[in-house]
Design a protein around this motif. Sequence first.
Motif, PDB file in Angstrom:
ATOM      1  N   ILE A   1      28.440   9.723 -16.861  1.00 39.40           N
ATOM      2  CA  ILE A   1      27.834  10.268 -15.632  1.00 39.40           C
ATOM      3  C   ILE A   1      26.910  11.427 -15.969  1.00 39.40           C
ATOM      4  O   ILE A   1      25.783  11.520 -15.479  1.00 39.40           O
ATOM      5  N   VAL A   2      27.374  12.322 -16.845  1.00 36.99           N
ATOM      6  CA  VAL A   2      26.568  13.473 -17.218  1.00 36.99           C
ATOM      7  C   VAL A   2      25.264  13.043 -17.865  1.00 36.99           C
ATOM      8  O   VAL A   2      24.185  13.514 -17.520  1.00 36.99           O
ATOM      9  N   SER A   3      25.360  12.100 -18.829  1.00 39.53           N
ATOM     10  CA  SER A   3      24.172  11.716 -19.597  1.00 39.53           C
ATOM     11  C   SER A   3      23.142  10.999 -18.747  1.00 39.53           C
ATOM     12  O   SER A   3      21.948  11.127 -18.985  1.00 39.53           O
ATOM     13  N   HIS A   4      23.573  10.208 -17.762  1.00 39.55           N
ATOM     14  CA  HIS A   4      22.623   9.390 -17.001  1.00 39.55           C
ATOM     15  C   HIS A   4      22.224  10.009 -15.659  1.00 39.55           C
ATOM     16  O   HIS A   4      21.156   9.707 -15.149  1.00 39.55           O
ATOM     17  N   ASP A   5      23.065  10.839 -15.083  1.00 39.81           N
ATOM     18  CA  ASP A   5      22.762  11.381 -13.759  1.00 39.81           C
ATOM     19  C   ASP A   5      22.369  12.850 -13.794  1.00 39.81           C
ATOM     20  O   ASP A   5      21.484  13.268 -13.048  1.00 39.81           O
ATOM     21  N   LEU A   6      23.008  13.648 -14.632  1.00 37.83           N
ATOM     22  CA  LEU A   6      22.744  15.080 -14.623  1.00 37.83           C
ATOM     23  C   LEU A   6      21.476  15.431 -15.377  1.00 37.83           C
ATOM     24  O   LEU A   6      20.757  16.341 -14.992  1.00 37.83           O
ATOM     25  N   ARG A   7      21.165  14.720 -16.452  1.00 40.46           N
ATOM     26  CA  ARG A   7      20.010  15.097 -17.264  1.00 40.46           C
ATOM     27  C   ARG A   7      18.695  14.864 -16.531  1.00 40.46           C
ATOM     28  O   ARG A   7      17.754  15.661 -16.670  1.00 40.46           O
ATOM     29  N   SER A   8      18.606  13.784 -15.747  1.00 40.78           N
ATOM     30  CA  SER A   8      17.339  13.471 -15.088  1.00 40.78           C
ATOM     31  C   SER A   8      16.884  14.586 -14.143  1.00 40.78           C
ATOM     32  O   SER A   8      15.757  15.070 -14.261  1.00 40.78           O
ATOM     33  N   PRO A   9      17.708  15.042 -13.178  1.00 41.88           N
ATOM     34  CA  PRO A   9      17.239  16.152 -12.333  1.00 41.88           C
ATOM     35  C   PRO A   9      17.044  17.437 -13.117  1.00 41.88           C
ATOM     36  O   PRO A   9      16.195  18.256 -12.759  1.00 41.88           O
ATOM     37  N   LEU A  10      17.801  17.634 -14.189  1.00 49.19           N
ATOM     38  CA  LEU A  10      17.614  18.837 -15.002  1.00 49.19           C
ATOM     39  C   LEU A  10      16.229  18.830 -15.638  1.00 49.19           C
ATOM     40  O   LEU A  10      15.542  19.855 -15.663  1.00 49.19           O
ATOM     41  N   VAL A  11      15.810  17.670 -16.141  1.00 51.90           N
ATOM     42  CA  VAL A  11      14.476  17.564 -16.726  1.00 51.90           C
ATOM     43  C   VAL A  11      13.411  17.832 -15.664  1.00 51.90           C
ATOM     44  O   VAL A  11      12.400  18.498 -15.922  1.00 51.90           O
ATOM     45  N   ASN A  12      13.651  17.334 -14.436  1.00 52.47           N
ATOM     46  CA  ASN A  12      12.694  17.592 -13.351  1.00 52.47           C
ATOM     47  C   ASN A  12      12.580  19.081 -13.063  1.00 52.47           C
ATOM     48  O   ASN A  12      11.471  19.613 -12.905  1.00 52.47           O
ATOM     49  N   VAL A  13      13.712  19.761 -12.965  1.00 52.75           N
ATOM     50  CA  VAL A  13      13.696  21.199 -12.685  1.00 52.75           C
ATOM     51  C   VAL A  13      12.966  21.943 -13.795  1.00 52.75           C
ATOM     52  O   VAL A  13      12.168  22.846 -13.535  1.00 52.75           O
ATOM     53  N   MET A  14      13.223  21.536 -15.064  1.00 56.12           N
ATOM     54  CA  MET A  14      12.542  22.197 -16.175  1.00 56.12           C
ATOM     55  C   MET A  14      11.029  21.948 -16.103  1.00 56.12           C
ATOM     56  O   MET A  14      10.226  22.845 -16.382  1.00 56.12           O
TER      57      MET A  14
ATOM     58  N   LEU B   1      21.042  17.499  -3.852  1.00 59.15           N
ATOM     59  CA  LEU B   1      20.495  18.809  -3.495  1.00 59.15           C
ATOM     60  C   LEU B   1      19.433  19.252  -4.489  1.00 59.15           C
ATOM     61  O   LEU B   1      18.420  19.853  -4.113  1.00 59.15           O
ATOM     62  N   LEU B   2      19.656  18.963  -5.776  1.00 57.79           N
ATOM     63  CA  LEU B   2      18.664  19.324  -6.780  1.00 57.79           C
ATOM     64  C   LEU B   2      17.354  18.551  -6.579  1.00 57.79           C
ATOM     65  O   LEU B   2      16.266  19.092  -6.771  1.00 57.79           O
ATOM     66  N   VAL B   3      17.477  17.265  -6.183  1.00 65.23           N
ATOM     67  CA  VAL B   3      16.275  16.476  -5.924  1.00 65.23           C
ATOM     68  C   VAL B   3      15.496  17.068  -4.740  1.00 65.23           C
ATOM     69  O   VAL B   3      14.268  17.197  -4.778  1.00 65.23           O
ATOM     70  N   VAL B   4      16.248  17.451  -3.690  1.00 68.57           N
ATOM     71  CA  VAL B   4      15.599  18.079  -2.530  1.00 68.57           C
ATOM     72  C   VAL B   4      14.918  19.375  -2.949  1.00 68.57           C
ATOM     73  O   VAL B   4      13.766  19.658  -2.573  1.00 68.57           O
ATOM     74  N   ALA B   5      15.641  20.186  -3.736  1.00 61.54           N
ATOM     75  CA  ALA B   5      15.065  21.445  -4.205  1.00 61.54           C
ATOM     76  C   ALA B   5      13.826  21.186  -5.065  1.00 61.54           C
ATOM     77  O   ALA B   5      12.829  21.908  -4.974  1.00 61.54           O
ATOM     78  N   GLY B   6      13.879  20.130  -5.900  1.00 62.62           N
ATOM     79  CA  GLY B   6      12.718  19.798  -6.713  1.00 62.62           C
ATOM     80  C   GLY B   6      11.521  19.375  -5.868  1.00 62.62           C
ATOM     81  O   GLY B   6      10.390  19.785  -6.124  1.00 62.62           O
ATOM     82  N   GLY B   7      11.788  18.550  -4.832  1.00 62.78           N
ATOM     83  CA  GLY B   7      10.701  18.163  -3.945  1.00 62.78           C
ATOM     84  C   GLY B   7      10.097  19.344  -3.216  1.00 62.78           C
ATOM     85  O   GLY B   7       8.880  19.463  -3.077  1.00 62.78           O
TER      86      GLY B   7
ATOM     87  N   GLY C   1      12.943  31.779  -2.276  1.00 60.70           N
ATOM     88  CA  GLY C   1      14.177  31.238  -1.709  1.00 60.70           C
ATOM     89  C   GLY C   1      14.562  29.915  -2.351  1.00 60.70           C
ATOM     90  O   GLY C   1      15.733  29.683  -2.671  1.00 60.70           O
ATOM     91  N   VAL C   2      13.548  29.053  -2.541  1.00 59.77           N
ATOM     92  CA  VAL C   2      13.836  27.749  -3.161  1.00 59.77           C
ATOM     93  C   VAL C   2      14.280  27.944  -4.606  1.00 59.77           C
ATOM     94  O   VAL C   2      15.199  27.270  -5.094  1.00 59.77           O
ATOM     95  N   ILE C   3      13.624  28.881  -5.322  1.00 59.63           N
ATOM     96  CA  ILE C   3      14.023  29.157  -6.709  1.00 59.63           C
ATOM     97  C   ILE C   3      15.461  29.627  -6.763  1.00 59.63           C
ATOM     98  O   ILE C   3      16.259  29.188  -7.602  1.00 59.63           O
TER      99      ILE C   3
ATOM    100  N   THR D   1       7.916  21.290  -5.559  1.00 59.97           N
ATOM    101  CA  THR D   1       6.620  20.643  -5.754  1.00 59.97           C
ATOM    102  C   THR D   1       5.678  20.930  -4.585  1.00 59.97           C
ATOM    103  O   THR D   1       4.503  21.261  -4.764  1.00 59.97           O
ATOM    104  N   TRP D   2       6.227  20.814  -3.360  1.00 60.14           N
ATOM    105  CA  TRP D   2       5.406  21.074  -2.179  1.00 60.14           C
ATOM    106  C   TRP D   2       4.932  22.519  -2.159  1.00 60.14           C
ATOM    107  O   TRP D   2       3.776  22.814  -1.841  1.00 60.14           O
ATOM    108  N   LEU D   3       5.829  23.450  -2.518  1.00 59.85           N
ATOM    109  CA  LEU D   3       5.467  24.862  -2.522  1.00 59.85           C
ATOM    110  C   LEU D   3       4.421  25.167  -3.587  1.00 59.85           C
ATOM    111  O   LEU D   3       3.532  25.996  -3.381  1.00 59.85           O
ATOM    112  N   VAL D   4       4.535  24.505  -4.737  1.00 61.18           N
ATOM    113  CA  VAL D   4       3.530  24.702  -5.778  1.00 61.18           C
ATOM    114  C   VAL D   4       2.153  24.270  -5.261  1.00 61.18           C
ATOM    115  O   VAL D   4       1.148  24.951  -5.493  1.00 61.18           O
ATOM    116  N   ALA D   5       2.117  23.140  -4.531  1.00 59.85           N
ATOM    117  CA  ALA D   5       0.846  22.682  -3.962  1.00 59.85           C
ATOM    118  C   ALA D   5       0.311  23.679  -2.936  1.00 59.85           C
ATOM    119  O   ALA D   5      -0.888  23.971  -2.893  1.00 59.85           O
ATOM    120  N   ARG D   6       1.240  24.232  -2.090  1.00 60.14           N
ATOM    121  CA  ARG D   6       0.822  25.230  -1.099  1.00 60.14           C
ATOM    122  C   ARG D   6       0.258  26.469  -1.784  1.00 60.14           C
ATOM    123  O   ARG D   6      -0.766  27.027  -1.363  1.00 60.14           O
TER     124      ARG D   6
END
Length: 489
Positions: A247-260, A18-24, A182-184, A27-32
């Motif tokens: 799991i936290v170190s390898h899976d949770l940090r990556s989308p968190l960095v994207n959101v940041m 869900l975070l990846v979808v929200a990140g995508g 809404g996305v935020i 990104t699209w909204l920023v372009a719009r």
Amino acid sequence: MKRLSRLTVGAVTAGFALLVVAGGATTWLVARVADNTELVSHSLRVELALSHFRTLSEQAETARRGFLLEPDLRFTRTIEGIARDMGPALEELRSMVRDNPEQTALVGQLAAANREHMILIRRSMAQRRAAALPNAVPFSWDRTTQLIQTVRQLAATLSDAERTLLNERIERQRASQRVTYGVIALAALLLILVAAGTIWVTRRTLVALQQTGDQLARLNDDLEGAVRARTVDLQRANDEIQRFAYIVSHDLRSPLVNVMGFTSEMEATIRPLSELVDRAEEGGLAVSEDARLAVREDLPEAIGFIRASTQKMDRLINAILRLSREGRRILSPEPIDMTVLLSGIVGSSQHKLQDLGGEVRVSPLPSLVSDRVGLEQIFSNLIENALKYRAPDRAPVVEVRGWLEGERAIFEVADNGRGIDPKDHDRIFDLFRRSGTQDQPGEGIGLAHVRAMVYRLGGIISCRSALDAGATFRLSMRADLSDEGARAP
């Protein structure tokens, strides 16, 4: 525990998706938003170009009339300068509306009217110089007066068309902003849910460890077999923590960095949007209060909330990873003079003690065969907490005492601080849980780390305290770890 682990992995994976979808979507909204901003800026530039051309035309007519009334060479120079500027001004306007056939046609009519206007201006000025025109010129009947009216009408038509486009683009901008909000909000909610789920699962695991530790506390020295059995249970629970930390170190940090990262990009768009609103207001364009508040208050506030939430989640992840790394460290039992070890810890705190006017009293302590790094971390944390949570009306005093009971060593760290409510005696050892007034910095991992390290050294820790009556932390641990050897989880 396996079922809990599977549920945890499933829930965290779903949250990541869900975070990846929200990140995508972000990104699209920023372009719009960037596209809409460019379109609004384009409309404003067209308005400015029209205003500039219309000003040049009016100045030319004014200079012509001044020359007809008083044939001064300054009017001639003014008109020639305006004539040089009109060509580039028309070309700029034509390039701006090139993608709009209707506006291109209007610009062509405007250019034709301007050419005729400038021809008549030069002709009337030549006649005036030749004294072919009287001093009292009937401007209202002059053909140039009709042409300047035509120029004004064509410019107004172009301006109206561009204002219509501007209103449409502003409305699209508002719609994009509403979707962005809404996305935020969704991304923030997902971050909160993932963080809450992580904390809940961690607390559940730590509660299980605490229950196991309580069972070990009730065993006597002659129940070594039962102690070893419980140690196996702790080993399995600790393995689960390590897998969860992986799991936290390898899976949770990556989308968190994207959101940041996306948050920083959205934050960077605020300034051009604010400058655009400022230019619109300076240009006399009507900007709604909702749009002004959205650009200057609502969007920065929402981005600030996301940034604070991601930073908090990053700190929690780092805390979990620190506990995980410490849990994987191999213990190295060695003979330790505890009196000397505590003297070193107190010596490193002398500067702070002098500032506070405090004191740490260390009684003669029994020697151990244990892990030096672990013991330093345990007692450093306890003494640091005693100084941090001191009573505001008295200087801090900390006492460290210890003795042997059979094969176990007992230590007590007592202070005269603000104390701990009895109902919180157990929760203070939970990860991310704190007690009392939160006026000191911290994430609630110090005592959780102390308890985890005490468990690894074959011991338990408990607390006796009351509000405004100080606190005493009691540790019971193996006096000799050498018979078990160095163990890693």
